[in-house]
Design a protein around this motif. Structure first.
Motif, PDB file in Angstrom:
ATOM      1  N   THR A 292     -38.758  58.964  27.476  1.00 21.74           N
ATOM      2  CA  THR A 292     -37.521  58.176  27.443  1.00 21.74           C
ATOM      3  C   THR A 292     -36.309  59.061  27.212  1.00 21.74           C
ATOM      4  OG1 THR A 292     -38.739  56.262  26.592  1.00 21.74           O
ATOM      5  CG2 THR A 292     -36.349  56.264  26.303  1.00 21.74           C
ATOM      6  N   VAL A 293     -36.440  60.024  26.316  1.00 18.12           N
ATOM      7  CA  VAL A 293     -35.347  60.960  26.063  1.00 18.12           C
ATOM      8  C   VAL A 293     -34.980  61.717  27.334  1.00 18.12           C
ATOM      9  CG1 VAL A 293     -34.695  63.062  24.828  1.00 18.12           C
ATOM     10  CG2 VAL A 293     -35.845  61.216  23.611  1.00 18.12           C
ATOM     11  N   ALA A 294     -35.991  62.209  28.050  1.00 18.81           N
ATOM     12  CA  ALA A 294     -35.736  62.971  29.274  1.00 18.81           C
ATOM     13  C   ALA A 294     -35.097  62.098  30.349  1.00 18.81           C
ATOM     14  CB  ALA A 294     -37.041  63.579  29.790  1.00 18.81           C
ATOM     15  N   VAL A 295     -35.600  60.882  30.514  1.00 19.83           N
ATOM     16  CA  VAL A 295     -35.073  59.994  31.553  1.00 19.83           C
ATOM     17  C   VAL A 295     -33.626  59.620  31.257  1.00 19.83           C
ATOM     18  CG1 VAL A 295     -35.289  57.698  32.567  1.00 19.83           C
ATOM     19  CG2 VAL A 295     -37.328  59.097  32.230  1.00 19.83           C
ATOM     20  N   GLU A 296     -33.346  59.245  30.017  1.00 22.38           N
ATOM     21  CA  GLU A 296     -31.989  58.825  29.657  1.00 22.38           C
ATOM     22  C   GLU A 296     -31.008  59.993  29.702  1.00 22.38           C
ATOM     23  OE1 GLU A 296     -30.804  55.870  29.162  1.00 22.38           O
ATOM     24  OE2 GLU A 296     -32.731  54.850  29.414  1.00 22.38           O
ATOM     25  N   ALA A 297     -31.484  61.190  29.389  1.00 28.45           N
ATOM     26  CA  ALA A 297     -30.594  62.358  29.398  1.00 28.45           C
ATOM     27  C   ALA A 297     -30.097  62.665  30.805  1.00 28.45           C
ATOM     28  CB  ALA A 297     -31.313  63.566  28.814  1.00 28.45           C
ATOM     29  N   PHE A 298     -30.950  62.459  31.798  1.00 27.76           N
ATOM     30  CA  PHE A 298     -30.582  62.753  33.191  1.00 27.76           C
ATOM     31  C   PHE A 298     -30.282  61.492  33.987  1.00 27.76           C
ATOM     32  CE2 PHE A 298     -33.145  66.380  31.844  1.00 27.76           C
ATOM     33  CZ  PHE A 298     -32.345  67.445  32.245  1.00 27.76           C
ATOM     34  N   ALA A 299     -30.047  60.378  33.294  1.00 27.31           N
ATOM     35  CA  ALA A 299     -29.854  59.089  33.977  1.00 27.31           C
ATOM     36  C   ALA A 299     -28.653  59.098  34.909  1.00 27.31           C
ATOM     37  CB  ALA A 299     -29.715  57.973  32.947  1.00 27.31           C
TER      38      ALA A 299
ATOM     39  N   GLU B  64     -25.122  67.010  36.379  1.00 27.26           N
ATOM     40  CA  GLU B  64     -23.773  67.490  36.048  1.00 27.26           C
ATOM     41  C   GLU B  64     -23.282  66.877  34.737  1.00 27.26           C
ATOM     42  OE1 GLU B  64     -21.073  66.955  39.205  1.00 27.26           O
ATOM     43  OE2 GLU B  64     -22.079  68.329  40.585  1.00 27.26           O
ATOM     44  N   LEU B  65     -23.488  65.571  34.576  1.00 26.07           N
ATOM     45  CA  LEU B  65     -23.082  64.930  33.326  1.00 26.07           C
ATOM     46  C   LEU B  65     -23.918  65.418  32.151  1.00 26.07           C
ATOM     47  CD1 LEU B  65     -22.313  61.223  34.331  1.00 26.07           C
ATOM     48  CD2 LEU B  65     -20.711  63.034  33.682  1.00 26.07           C
ATOM     49  N   TYR B  66     -25.161  65.753  32.433  1.00 24.47           N
ATOM     50  CA  TYR B  66     -26.020  66.324  31.387  1.00 24.47           C
ATOM     51  C   TYR B  66     -25.439  67.637  30.881  1.00 24.47           C
ATOM     52  CZ  TYR B  66     -30.144  68.492  29.260  1.00 24.47           C
ATOM     53  OH  TYR B  66     -31.009  69.126  28.396  1.00 24.47           O
ATOM     54  N   LEU B  67     -25.086  68.524  31.820  1.00 21.71           N
ATOM     55  CA  LEU B  67     -24.494  69.803  31.423  1.00 21.71           C
ATOM     56  C   LEU B  67     -23.138  69.605  30.760  1.00 21.71           C
ATOM     57  CD1 LEU B  67     -25.357  72.106  34.465  1.00 21.71           C
ATOM     58  CD2 LEU B  67     -26.463  72.018  32.223  1.00 21.71           C
ATOM     59  N   HIS B  68     -22.368  68.643  31.274  1.00 26.68           N
ATOM     60  CA  HIS B  68     -21.059  68.369  30.673  1.00 26.68           C
ATOM     61  C   HIS B  68     -21.213  67.927  29.225  1.00 26.68           C
ATOM     62  CE1 HIS B  68     -16.860  67.181  30.430  1.00 26.68           C
ATOM     63  NE2 HIS B  68     -17.253  65.997  29.955  1.00 26.68           N
TER      64      HIS B  68
ATOM     65  N   MET C 267     -24.405  57.219  25.338  1.00 28.44           N
ATOM     66  CA  MET C 267     -25.846  57.372  25.475  1.00 28.44           C
ATOM     67  C   MET C 267     -26.244  58.655  26.196  1.00 28.44           C
ATOM     68  SD  MET C 267     -26.930  54.944  23.776  1.00 28.44           S
ATOM     69  CE  MET C 267     -26.497  53.325  23.146  1.00 28.44           C
ATOM     70  N   VAL C 268     -25.531  58.985  27.268  1.00 24.25           N
ATOM     71  CA  VAL C 268     -25.891  60.186  28.022  1.00 24.25           C
ATOM     72  C   VAL C 268     -25.766  61.420  27.138  1.00 24.25           C
ATOM     73  CG1 VAL C 268     -25.256  61.670  29.941  1.00 24.25           C
ATOM     74  CG2 VAL C 268     -25.282  59.187  30.248  1.00 24.25           C
ATOM     75  N   ALA C 269     -24.662  61.540  26.425  1.00 25.08           N
ATOM     76  CA  ALA C 269     -24.463  62.693  25.551  1.00 25.08           C
ATOM     77  C   ALA C 269     -25.472  62.699  24.411  1.00 25.08           C
ATOM     78  CB  ALA C 269     -23.041  62.689  25.001  1.00 25.08           C
TER      79      ALA C 269
ATOM     80  N   THR D 174     -28.224  65.653  24.054  1.00 26.79           N
ATOM     81  CA  THR D 174     -28.350  66.460  22.830  1.00 26.79           C
ATOM     82  C   THR D 174     -29.734  66.324  22.232  1.00 26.79           C
ATOM     83  OG1 THR D 174     -25.986  66.066  22.430  1.00 26.79           O
ATOM     84  CG2 THR D 174     -27.279  66.964  20.610  1.00 26.79           C
ATOM     85  N   ALA D 175     -30.266  65.090  22.260  1.00 27.36           N
ATOM     86  CA  ALA D 175     -31.615  64.879  21.727  1.00 27.36           C
ATOM     87  C   ALA D 175     -32.662  65.626  22.539  1.00 27.36           C
ATOM     88  CB  ALA D 175     -31.932  63.387  21.715  1.00 27.36           C
TER      89      ALA D 175
END
Length: 282
Positions: free
Chosen positions: A37-44, A48-52, A245-247, A251-252
């Protein structure tokens, strides 16, 4: 053979299958699914937004603070753990049981309570608050407070890994080296350290993982000052409470990645540590 005397491995297949499926299902539900869930939500919303999210100044500051706290707390606990294990394994003295209970104290005390204790001792209204303020020394709501809280909650990890091993090994090799004229440092470096190296690395690994992931104690003494005293767990909590949530999940994911790396290293060290302990007992 009587039915009651059959080995456990000869139990009905359905029973063994049910236990196996139940164990796997439990792991999937409480370990694999949360990590996924952490991985899916991080890249949802894209890479680019993940790196941002990870390039946010507050997040970078939290990463630096986490690494700084761990870099100070883990070596100090390593030194203490080796010294405590040396004392327990190589010497006899009164009060060993009391000292061992004190080492285990952080396991039985809530991290939040530990943070409150440091706040009451070093805070502005604490026992030493007036003296610290007069001398312009900041403990709580600053790096020293985070380090103290982290040292407390991670204190037992290295010591508790080394104490049983050094007690099992005894003092014969060190005594033989002493009779041959070796000094204390030479004995430790050439004999004691090679015999405990895998257990030491295992304890340091667990200590580092707890130091980077600690939330309760550092939450109390940090003050949640963005860009100054937040660690990664605190930053995740702030971002999540702000519905970013994305941030938050990005981070998580760093902490989740640390957990996976720790798991792999732990498995390797457990394998080497088991071999070492088996050789010692022979």
């Amino acid at each position: 053979m009587d039915r009651r005397d059959r080995p456990a491995l000869r139990d009905p297949r359905w029973a063994r299958g049910a236990i196996f499926v139940g164990g796997i299902g439990f792991l999937v539900l409480f370990v694999v699914l949360p990590l996924a869930t952490v991985a899916v939500e991080a890249f949802a919303k894209g890479f680019e937004l993940y790196l941002h999210a990870l390039n946010d100044p507050d997040t970078i500051s939290a990463i630096q603070m986490t690494l700084t706290v761990a870099a100070i707390a883990v070596p100090l606990n390593c030194i203490f753990g080796v010294a405590a294990a040396w004392a327990f394994g190589k010497f006899e003295f009164r009060g060993k049981t009391i000292l061992l209970s004190l080492i285990d104290l952080p396991f039985s005390v809530s991290p939040v309570i530990a943070g409150m204790v440091f706040l009451l001792v070093f805070g502005l209204q604490g026992w030493f608050g007036g003296w610290l303020r007069e001398h312009h020394i900041k403990i709580v709501f600053a790096l020293p407070g985070l380090v103290l809280a982290t040292i407390f909650v991670t204190l037992p990890f290295v010591a508790r890994e080394l104490i049983p091993l050094m007690q099992e090994q005894g003092t014969e090799e060190e005594e033989a080296a002493r009779m041959l004229g070796a000094g204390g440092f030479r004995i430790f470096w050439s004999i004691t350290l090679p015999n405990i190296k895998w257990a030491l690395l295992y304890g340091v690994l667990l200590c580092n993982a707890r130091a980077m992931g600690e939330f309760g104690a550092v939450s109390v003494v940090s003050g949640h000052i963005r860009g100054l005293t937040n660690t990664l767990p605190l930053q995740v909590d702030i971002l999540y409470n702000e519905y970013n949530m994305v941030a938050a999940f990005a981070t998580a994911s760093l902490l989740a990645g640390l957990a996976l790396i720790t798991l792999a290293a732990k498995s390797f060290l457990e394998w080497r540590y088991a071999d070492q302990l088996a050789l010692t007992r022979r």
